[in-house]
Design an enzyme around this catalytic site. Structure first.
Site, PDB file in Angstrom:
ATOM      1  N   GLY A 106      -7.972   9.872  17.142  1.00 40.64           N
ATOM      2  CA  GLY A 106      -8.198  11.619  17.096  1.00 40.64           C
ATOM      3  C   GLY A 106      -9.543  12.075  17.312  1.00 40.64           C
ATOM      4  N   GLY A 107      -8.933  13.512  17.105  1.00 41.08           N
ATOM      5  CA  GLY A 107      -9.825  14.259  16.745  1.00 41.08           C
ATOM      6  C   GLY A 107     -11.410  14.350  16.692  1.00 41.08           C
ATOM      7  CG  MET A 108     -11.286  15.776  12.902  1.00 38.96           C
ATOM      8  SD  MET A 108     -12.490  15.688  12.656  1.00 38.96           S
ATOM      9  CE  MET A 108     -11.957  18.439  12.454  1.00 38.96           C
ATOM     10  CB  ALA A 109     -10.248   9.487  11.682  1.00 41.98           C
ATOM     11  CB  THR A 110     -10.821   5.219  15.530  1.00 42.01           C
ATOM     12  OG1 THR A 110     -11.875   6.927  16.182  1.00 42.01           O
ATOM     13  CG2 THR A 110      -9.818   4.443  16.554  1.00 42.01           C
TER      14      THR A 110
ATOM     15  CE  LYS B  78      -6.929   9.051   9.230  1.00 43.58           C
ATOM     16  NZ  LYS B  78      -6.042   9.950   8.501  1.00 43.58           N
TER      17      LYS B  78
ATOM     18  CG  ASP C  41      -0.298  19.346  10.638  1.00 39.06           C
ATOM     19  OD1 ASP C  41       0.163  19.807  11.075  1.00 39.06           O
ATOM     20  OD2 ASP C  41      -1.519  18.398  10.957  1.00 39.06           O
TER      21      ASP C  41
END
Length: 654
Positions: free
Chosen positions: A27-31, A47, A141
């Site tokens: 993702g944009g912040m983490a894998t 994560k 979310d």
């Protein structure tokens, strides 16, 4: 190119325990990776944030808080967190690995779901979110990307009614009282599912998640979201300005009960929605009942064995229910919550049971009836007693956490329960006298009329800085450390009033409230200063300079506008009579002298007018000549001459 092979973390063992075996998503912040817990020999999800985010303190703190947040949500429909730590400075979480796909993947593959499948998935979603709401948290979310559909025990994920649903990314949740926008001012929600109140004022509560769940239901039924646009802000404001359309207006033939459910969940006014996910869950269960057994019965009857060929043979047909029978081989990661009694369908009533042929009029038959009645009464008595001892005398403990002391007492009293209080606990997030913990916990059993032990918040743990000025250093240090404060000794300072070795000042000052572990800097007296500061205000700068240098002080001069005579000292930084160290710096304010006045031209003016003009400029007029009321024919100093205020100007009048 296979990006999994190119990832340098593949094959790495983190913390000597978690061996990374593959990458799931980036993702944009983490894998997110799959990993093997070599200590417990199980597959987990790991994560870890991207290195580019490691310098974002707010993001790292929020990522770390994710583990603590999810740890509070012990629920079979919430992705569990097992561990957290850091690898090469990057925070990571170790989570439950769910075999399956996201709801987004399913909708991409199938476009939309049938009503029974949609309601089955929504029930488990709401069960997870309701657990968060009971803990005082808001997800913020809710969307298909955060809903995982695990493989069903019957095989794969084709049978969605039997699949296990788990909700992820509760790390974005916050205490309901503190819900707000994120640090960048952007909404912490996806615009396709954002509630109107998040767009207009950034406020979120449990009803915000209800709205997003309603949008997810709309998408499961129709295969699309209700609003679309070229820009995200355009989509967000459509939620504020427009009602969500009925699903049946897009997919013909959908039941009206589903239209009503979507409409209630997505009201633009939060007050018109179900109060939280638990309330919406109850409505979804009613809707599943209202849909009728047709959709389910058709699927189940296909599994009934074919009727035997003998014309007089009798086959047992299983009762039709809206819930599937428990599957004994369901793996540990796929345990479902116990089915709600409201969702169970009743069996069709059959003929009353009999114990054998009854022949009225015969004594033996009457005796048999009496015997049967007696046995039945004894059975009912034993069952009733057993029920009372094991279940009947218990009630479900209410949820009192996050209530004020008065609210908890009133609510428990209305349920016939009493409350007692254990030792309070400090909390940085919960206000004083609000319930932090309860025993037994909510939904656990408690004897009717029994008691619930509450732990109240003492509020943030703060200690006032004690007044240690004038106290010896060792005693002052002990007094500060006694209230859990750290002590740092600063530079010493001369003092005419505090003896050498005692505390002159503290920073912060006495009375300031500090958290445990905060540091207080103390300044220790070095005794009386060796130099006395003389008073030089009003003296000429040359005289003052010599006097101060003779006293061993370093003079710094600054000239300022003043009505005092030029070069006269008009202020000094060190107070006269106080002590100072040798070579200490003293600043002197020196007058530049009064500002000069430009003499105007008064020649050829009537003498009274000339005199008045000079006086208005703070000059003195000396009128001379034969006619004081005549015309000025001469002036001294002449025009345009700069002079000091109150300078005398001579004018000759004729």
């Amino acid at each position: 190119m296979d990006t999994t092979v190119a990832d340098t973390l593949i094959g790495t063992t983190i913390d000597g325990r978690y061996r990374i075996t593959g990458r799931v998503a980036r993702g944009g912040m983490a894998t997110v990776y799959t990993a093997t817990d070599e200590r417990l020999e199980r597959t987990v999800a790991l994560k870890i944030i991207h290195p580019s985010q490691a310098t974002n303190v707010h993001f790292v703190d929020r990522f770390t808080d994710e583990a603590k947040t999810i740890a509070r949500l012990t629920h079979p429909n919430v992705v569990a967190v097992y561990d957290q730590g850091r690898h090469q400075g990057l925070p990571y979480l170790v989570m439950e690995y769910v075999q399956g796909r996201t709801l987004r993947d399913l909708l991409t593959q199938r476009r939309r779901l049938n009503p029974v499948e949609a309601c089955a998935i929504l029930e488990q979603m709401l069960a997870a979110i309701a657990a968060a709401h009971r803990a005082g948290l808001v997800h913020r979310d809710v969307k298909p990307e955060n809903v995982l559909v695990a493989e069903a025990p019957s095989g794969g994920i084709a049978n969605l009614v039997d699949s296990v649903v788990k909700v992820a990314d509760f790390g974005l949740a916050r205490a309901v009282e503190a819900s707000a926008a994120d640090d960048s001012g952007q909404l912490m929600a996806t615009v396709a599912y954002v509630a109107p109140e998040l767009v207009t004022d950034g406020h979120a509560d449990a009803r915000t998640d209800v709205y997003s769940a309603g949008i997810v239901l709309f998408e499961m039924l129709t295969g699309r979201v209700p609003f679309d646009g070229a820009e995200p802000v355009e989509v967000a404001w459509q939620h504020v300005d427009n009602d969500v359309p009925a699903p049946s207006s897009i997919v013909k033939g959908l039941p009206n009960t589903l239209d009503d459910l979507v409409a209630r969940a997505t009201r633009r006014d939060p007050g018109a929605r179900p109060t939280d996910a638990g309330a919406m869950l109850a409505e979804v269960q009613v809707v599943r009942d209202d849909l009728g057994a047709a959709n389910v019965e058709t699927a189940l009857l296909r599994q009934v064995p074919a009727r035997p060929r003998q014309a007089d043979a009798t086959a047992l047909v299983p009762a039709i229910t809206t819930t599937m029978a428990p599957v004994q081989d369901r793996p540990a990661w796929a345990r479902l919550p116990q089915p709600n009694a409201r969702t169970q369908r009743r069996r069709a009533p059959g003929p009353p049971a009999t114990f054998g042929p009854v022949r009225p009029g015969r004594f033996g038959d009457r005796r048999r009836i009496v015997l049967m009645a007696t046995v039945a009464l004894m059975v009912f008595t034993v069952l009733g007693s057993t029920w009372w001892v094991t279940l009947g005398r218990y009630v479900e403990a209410p949820q009192l956490v996050n209530m004020t002391k008065a609210q908890a007492e009133a609510y428990a009293g209305s349920e016939g329960l009493t409350v007692t209080y254990g030792d309070g606990k400090y909390s940085e997030r919960v206000d004083k006298d609000v319930v932090l913990e309860q025993r037994p916990a909510a939904t656990e059993r408690v004897i009717r009329g029994g008691e619930i032990i509450l732990t109240l918040s003492l509020g943030p743990e703060r200690y006032p800085v004690p007044d240690v000025v004038g106290t010896e250093l060792a005693a002052a240090r002990g007094e500060l450390e006694a209230v859990k404060l750290k002590v740092k000794e600063g530079d010493g300072q001369f003092s005419d009033t505090v003896p050498e070795g005692a505390v002159v000042a503290t920073d912060p000052k006495a009375g300031t409230s500090l958290k445990p572990g905060d540091t207080v800097t103390i300044t220790v007296s070095k005794g009386r200063s060796p130099t006395r500061v003389p008073n030089v205000v009003g003296k000429n700068i040359n005289e003052a300079r010599g006097e101060l240098q003779e006293a061993g002080l370093t003079v710094v001069e600054e000239y300022k506008d003043s009505n005092e005579p030029a070069d006269q000292v008009i202020g000094q930084s060190l107070k006269a009579g106080t002590g100072a160290e040798t070579d200490a710096e003293i600043k002197l304010d020196v007058s530049k002298g009064p500002p000069q006045v430009i003499v105007p031209r008064v020649v050829d003016l009537p003498c009274p007018q000339a005199q008045q003009q000079l006086q208005s400029l703070n000059l003195r007029a000396n009128v001379q000549g034969l006619n004081p009321n005549g015309v000025a024919r001469f002036q001294n100093p002449p025009e345009n001459t700069p002079v000091a205020p109150q300078t005398e100007v001579v004018i000759q009048c004729f």
